[in-house]
Structures are given as C-alpha cells and as structure tokens.
Write a protein that holds these residues in place. Structure first.
Motif, PDB file in Angstrom:
ATOM      1  N   HIS A 403       5.183   7.534 -11.858  1.00  0.00           N
ATOM      2  CA  HIS A 403       3.832   7.074 -11.547  1.00  0.00           C
ATOM      3  C   HIS A 403       3.371   7.650 -10.213  1.00  0.00           C
ATOM      4  N   ARG A 404       2.056   7.801 -10.098  1.00  0.00           N
ATOM      5  CA  ARG A 404       1.487   8.338  -8.874  1.00  0.00           C
ATOM      6  C   ARG A 404       1.510   7.292  -7.762  1.00  0.00           C
ATOM      7  N   PHE A 405       1.210   6.038  -8.093  1.00  0.00           N
ATOM      8  CA  PHE A 405       1.184   4.964  -7.122  1.00  0.00           C
ATOM      9  C   PHE A 405       2.426   4.095  -7.288  1.00  0.00           C
ATOM     10  N   ILE A 406       3.063   3.734  -6.171  1.00  0.00           N
ATOM     11  CA  ILE A 406       4.295   2.951  -6.162  1.00  0.00           C
ATOM     12  C   ILE A 406       4.029   1.659  -5.413  1.00  0.00           C
ATOM     13  N   ASN A 407       4.435   0.553  -5.997  1.00  0.00           N
ATOM     14  CA  ASN A 407       4.248  -0.743  -5.369  1.00  0.00           C
ATOM     15  C   ASN A 407       5.358  -1.005  -4.359  1.00  0.00           C
ATOM     16  N   TRP A 408       4.943  -1.318  -3.123  1.00  0.00           N
ATOM     17  CA  TRP A 408       5.875  -1.611  -2.038  1.00  0.00           C
ATOM     18  C   TRP A 408       5.658  -3.047  -1.574  1.00  0.00           C
ATOM     19  N   ILE A 409       6.676  -3.586  -0.917  1.00  0.00           N
ATOM     20  CA  ILE A 409       6.564  -4.886  -0.278  1.00  0.00           C
ATOM     21  C   ILE A 409       7.369  -4.855   1.014  1.00  0.00           C
ATOM     22  N   GLN A 410       6.826  -5.465   2.073  1.00  0.00           N
ATOM     23  CA  GLN A 410       7.463  -5.424   3.386  1.00  0.00           C
ATOM     24  C   GLN A 410       7.986  -6.799   3.769  1.00  0.00           C
TER      25      GLN A 410
END
Length: 444
Positions: A403-410
């Motif tokens: 996928h082009r966009f990757i979900n991140w969490i901090q």
C-alpha cells in the motif's frame, strides 16, 4: 455570485444560456461548486498517481488521500498540545494578571494525581515547571518539556533494564563490513543484566563493535556462531550446506568466533592462520582444553578440504592445523561465560597477530561492570532511527506491504513509532488508542 439573469423574459431565444456569465443550476449554486471541486480533485489524482477511468477508483483514491491528511493533522495537533500546552497556558494566565494591575506572579497549579507528571522519552519523571518569578522575558520562557529530558545511554539503559522483557527493537548494530546489521531487541539486551546468560546475538554484535572500534580491517574474519558450531560439531550433510561461498579465506589471517556447548555454556574459538593453530578456549577451568583444541583443528581441516573440493578453491589448502592452549582468566560464577568470551575476543583483536596472555578480572563485581559497559556500547553503536522506523520490525515499511499509505501509531510515553500492522491489535483497541493516550508494550 454573479448577477441574476431572467431567462423567462426572452422566450424563444436559444442563445440565452450562452450569454450568461455563469450557469446557475440551483439557486444557491451548491451543485455547481461540488462539480467544480470534484473535477479539480480528479485532475489532482490523475497528476499524482496516473489516470483513473472509473468513478469507484476515483472515490477510493480520494478516501485514502483524505484519511491520510486527517491522521497527519491529528498527530501534529496531539504532539504540539503535549509539548508546550501547559506552560504556555500558565504564561498566558500570568500576562492576564499583569494586565489587571496585579504584580504577584500567577502560581502554577500542582495536581494531586500521579499521572499529571509527564514522562520523557526514557520514562524519567520531569519536575514541574518553576513559577514565573524565576522566569524572565516573554518568548524565551516558553519551556520545552521534552528538551529537559534528553535521553542519555546511561539513563536509557537504566530504564530498559527495569522494564519486563519485550520484543521492541532498541538497537541496530552494523556488522564489520557495514553490509548487514544486527537487530537487538529489548529481551536480548536484558540478557546483559547481572546473573543472566548472554544471548548469541548480543555476543556476536559485541564482536563486530570491537572490530569496528579497533579498525582491524580484513585481518580477522568474524565467523557466525551457528556456522562455527556446524564446523566443529555438525554432520557431513550440515557441512555441505555451509559453504561460505562469498568469503575468500586467503584475504584473512585469522578467524574469531564462539560456540554453544549443550545450550548451557559458551566457548571462545580463535583460528590463527599465522601460526597455524586453533584455540578452543573454555572460560571455566577445563582439563580437556588441549584435546578440545586438537579436535577442533581436525574438524577445521576436514571442512576446508570439503569446501575447496566442492567449490574448486585452494584457500588455506596446504596448512597443517594444530591445537593450542591459551593462558586466560577463569570464570568464577555460573552465568558470565559469554562476557568472558567477549573480553577474550577483544584482547585477541588488540594484540593480533601476536597471541597475548589474557589478563582481566572475573569477579562478580567486575563482571557486573563489564555487562553494563557492553550494554552501553550496544546502545551507542546503534544506527536505529526511532522517528523513521517501526520499533517492532525496525523497518520503514512492513514486510509484504504494497500500500502507498501506512498506518502508524506513536507511544505517548517513549514517543516510539509503530506500524499498526506490526502490533496486531484489534480494530476496537486501535480506535481507542488513537483517541486517547496510548502506551506501547515497553511502557505499559
């Protein structure tokens, strides 16, 4: 909005619509605005990611772009709010007090809750801000809380050793050739705590750190400990699969490695091509150390002969290997064999091509100090960027992700970033984590 034109006043005039400066489809022109916005978005998407000929493709691409922008905005708002919000609010209140003619500075409110004291990137508690009386100026006094707690390797190590073992990546150590790297997880770093049995990845990473610091170049080759175990104790089918096809032994004058004995003990392996001697050194007192070295020399000769035959090479072919004994300190506890192996390798690298008399302390206190120094070396030698890579997989993009966009969490405590895919959390837990403060597995 343009001027209104009365079309009904000119019946029969077919060119009435063409004379209008703007075509109003409805009274408030909402439909026209929506159409223009959609056409602009469609041109933008065509420019960035190619042509879209179907309406459902356009809608799906538009949703992805819109969701990514919203998440980026939410993250920036949350970081800014957590950084300087409280201090700026108190300074603003104080300015209001001065405007009203009150000379007494506005006191900072102290919360009775323990959670009100924020934590820095290493879990260290931060003292509350000082009153305004100790501050001067306007813009210079906005205190950045995060800058007060710069994570030093010493403080970071203390915090990591206090936490329960996790699989979070804490260091990435490059190898001697800078081609690959060792990924050190938190649980592996914790094996350097006192009275713990060292992990093989930790020992091998420390070998490469010592080689880089001492700049031994191509004089000594660091052999993988699994490969060394196969050469000394493996069967012929195993040996046939370990070819070292990319290594030219003629470029090196020695090999250092270590082997695992019955999954409870580490031994140091030193192959010296200058004096044609193989040393298999036992950190504990062993009466069979000479015989073990002779057996290791025989197994090495068999492996080199088989390797040269299969690959048609002549590396180290005419060397008659013999077993040798090295004078060294003796292990005094039941868990520091790996620490002594690392110290042996470092002394060998310093004195090579000479064979030194190994001299260093092995008491419990000295071993505890050496463990701490080795852990600090691993943290200082790290090339891992917590702001750019996932702290679970150590990569910028999850394995197999297209996928082009990757979900991140901090993490709101240590500020490490994670791929949502790598965490394996349920959808409801992820939504709750995005909306509230979230602590990673290392901080929880």
């Amino acid at each position: 909005m343009g001027q209104d034109h009365d079309i009904s006043s000119a019946p029969g005039d077919n060119n009435a619509l063409r004379k209008l400066t703007r075509q109003n489809i409805t009274k408030d022109n909402k439909t026209q605005g929506v159409m223009e916005k959609s056409q602009w978005d469609l041109k933008h998407i065509r420019f960035t990611s190619g042509r879209l000929t179907r309406l459902d493709d356009f809608v799906a691409q538009y949703r992805i772009s819109h969701t990514a922008l919203l998440k980026e905005y939410e993250d920036s708002e949350r970081v800014f709010r957590r950084k300087t919000y409280r201090v700026e609010k108190e300074i603003w209140k104080e300015k209001q007090q001065k405007k009203r003619g009150r000379s007494k500075p506005f006191p900072f409110k102290t919360s009775k809750k323990k959670s009100s004291v924020s934590e820095g990137p290493i879990g260290k508690q931060i003292s509350p801000p000082q009153p305004r009386s100790s501050l001067e100026g306007d813009h210079e006094n906005i205190v950045d809380i995060k800058s007060k707690t710069t994570a030093t390797p010493q403080n970071q190590l203390t915090t990591l050793w206090k936490r329960r073992d996790t699989e979070v990546v804490v260091s990435v150590v490059p190898t001697q050739t800078k081609v690959t790297s060792f990924i050190i997880h938190h649980s592996e770093l914790c094996t350097l705590r006192p009275h713990q049995w060292l992990n093989g990845e930790i020992i091998e990473a420390l070998f490469h750190i010592a080689a880089s610091e001492l700049e031994i170049g191509n004089s000594i080759y660091i052999l993988n400990h699994y490969m060394a175990g196969v050469i000394l104790f493996g069967e012929k089918p195993q040996l046939a699969r370990q070819k070292l096809s990319k290594i030219n032994l003629n470029n090196y004058q020695g090999i250092v490695s270590f082997v695992n004995i019955d999954n409870v003990h580490w031994k140091f392996l030193f192959i010296n091509a200058v004096n044609h001697t193989v040393y298999l050194v036992d950190p504990s007192r062993s009466p069979t150390e000479k015989d073990d070295s002779i057996h290791a020399a025989q197994k090495l000769s068999e492996y080199i002969q088989m390797r040269n035959t299969q690959q048609r090479k002549t590396e180290w072919q005419n060397i008659q290997w013999k077993g040798g004994v090295m004078t060294h300190p003796v292990q005094q506890d039941g868990s520091s064999c790996g620490v002594i192996v690392v110290l042996m390798a470092r002394e060998i690298m310093k004195a090579f091509p000479n064979v030194p008399i190994l001299q260093f302390g092995t008491s419990r206190k000295e071993m505890a100090n050496e463990r701490k120094m080795m852990a600090l070396q691993i943290l200082k030698a790290s090339v891992f960027d917590e702001a750019e890579n996932c702290s679970m997989c150590s990569l910028k993009k999850p394995t197999g992700c297209v996928h082009r966009f990757i979900n991140w969490i901090q993490c709101d405590s240590c500020e490490r970033w994670y791929h949502e895919k790598c965490l394996g959390m349920a959808k409801e837990d992820l939504e709750q984590a995005r909306a509230n403060r979230w602590s990673c597995i290392l901080c929880s």
